[in-house]
Design a protein around this motif. Structure first.
Motif, short mmCIF file in Angstrom:
data_model
loop_
_atom_site.label_atom_id
_atom_site.label_comp_id
_atom_site.label_asym_id
_atom_site.label_seq_id
_atom_site.Cartn_x
_atom_site.Cartn_y
_atom_site.Cartn_z
N ASP A 42 0.82 -1.22 0.00
CA ASP A 42 0.00 0.00 0.00
C ASP A 42 0.86 1.27 0.00
O ASP A 42 0.34 2.38 0.13
N ASP A 43 2.19 1.11 -0.12
CA ASP A 43 3.16 2.21 -0.12
C ASP A 43 3.28 2.93 1.21
O ASP A 43 3.89 3.99 1.29
N ARG A 44 2.71 2.38 2.25
CA ARG A 44 2.85 2.99 3.58
C ARG A 44 4.04 2.38 4.30
O ARG A 44 4.36 1.20 4.13
N ILE A 45 4.66 3.20 5.14
CA ILE A 45 5.84 2.75 5.87
C ILE A 45 5.42 1.79 6.98
O ILE A 45 4.53 2.09 7.78
N LYS A 46 6.09 0.65 7.01
CA LYS A 46 5.81 -0.38 8.02
C LYS A 46 6.87 -0.40 9.11
O LYS A 46 6.67 -0.98 10.17
N GLY A 47 8.02 0.18 8.83
CA GLY A 47 9.12 0.18 9.78
C GLY A 47 10.40 0.59 9.09
O GLY A 47 10.38 1.12 7.98
N ASN A 74 10.10 -5.74 10.51
CA ASN A 74 9.33 -4.57 10.91
C ASN A 74 9.28 -4.45 12.43
O ASN A 74 9.23 -5.44 13.14
N GLN A 75 9.21 -3.21 12.89
CA GLN A 75 8.93 -2.97 14.30
C GLN A 75 7.43 -3.09 14.50
O GLN A 75 6.68 -3.19 13.55
N GLN A 76 6.99 -3.05 15.75
CA GLN A 76 5.57 -3.09 16.04
C GLN A 76 4.84 -1.90 15.44
O GLN A 76 3.72 -1.99 14.99
N GLU A 77 5.50 -0.75 15.45
CA GLU A 77 4.88 0.49 14.98
C GLU A 77 5.93 1.28 14.22
O GLU A 77 7.06 1.43 14.68
N ALA A 78 5.57 1.76 13.05
CA ALA A 78 6.50 2.58 12.27
C ALA A 78 6.57 3.97 12.91
O ALA A 78 5.55 4.62 13.10
N VAL A 79 7.76 4.40 13.24
CA VAL A 79 7.96 5.72 13.82
C VAL A 79 8.41 6.65 12.69
O VAL A 79 9.41 6.38 12.03
N THR A 80 7.66 7.72 12.48
CA THR A 80 7.97 8.68 11.42
C THR A 80 7.89 10.09 11.97
O THR A 80 7.44 10.30 13.10
N ILE A 81 8.28 11.04 11.14
CA ILE A 81 8.17 12.45 11.48
C ILE A 81 7.60 13.17 10.26
O ILE A 81 7.91 12.79 9.13
#
Length: 138
Positions: A42-47, A74-81
């Motif tokens: 889906d082109d979303r960041i997973k990690g 992958n981590q449990q949650e993708a951390v982004t800014i």
């Protein structure tokens, strides 16, 4: 106050969840980087996958990097800014999460990466020192 967009490395590439750890390693070598965002279909960041993840979680465990899915790292949650977030916010997230690299998004789209080195060259020295200290705690 600077924004993340002003200091980030623009145009980050993703390794896909269905690609292998070996694919990720080759991409890192080609790009001269130590970490890549992992993106789904889906082109979303997973990690984020790092060169250390490949060594510690794949190679050292005796797994085959040529068949091990990058998405399994992958981590449990993708951390982004957010691209328009402040550099102070980036440092806060990095300190709290104890991470050295952050994928930068604009909406849901990956637009770059920001690293501790990026912050070190653009933020007053005492603030960067606090970040480095937080990242160094065990």
């Amino acid at each position: 106050m600077s924004t993340v967009r002003e200091i980030m490395h623009a145009g980050a590439d993703c390794v896909r969840t269905e690609e292998t750890a070996a694919d990720a390693a080759r991409m890192m070598a080609r790009l001269g980087v130590g970490a890549l965002p992992i993106c789904g279909k889906d082109d979303r960041i997973k990690g984020v996958i790092t060169d250390r993840d490949i060594v510690v979680k794949v190679v050292a465990e005796g797994r085959d990097a040529g068949t091990f899915p990058a998405g399994d790292l992958n981590q449990q949650e993708a951390v982004t800014i957010g691209a328009d977030d402040s550099t102070d916010e980036a440092m806060r997230v990095m300190s709290e999460r104890r991470i050295r690299r952050l994928p930068v998004i604009d909406g849901q789209r990956l637009v770059g990466m920001v690293t501790v080195a990026d912050l070190a060259t653009s933020v007053p020295e005492p603030r960067v020192g606090e970040l480095v200290e937080a990242l160094s705690r065990s």
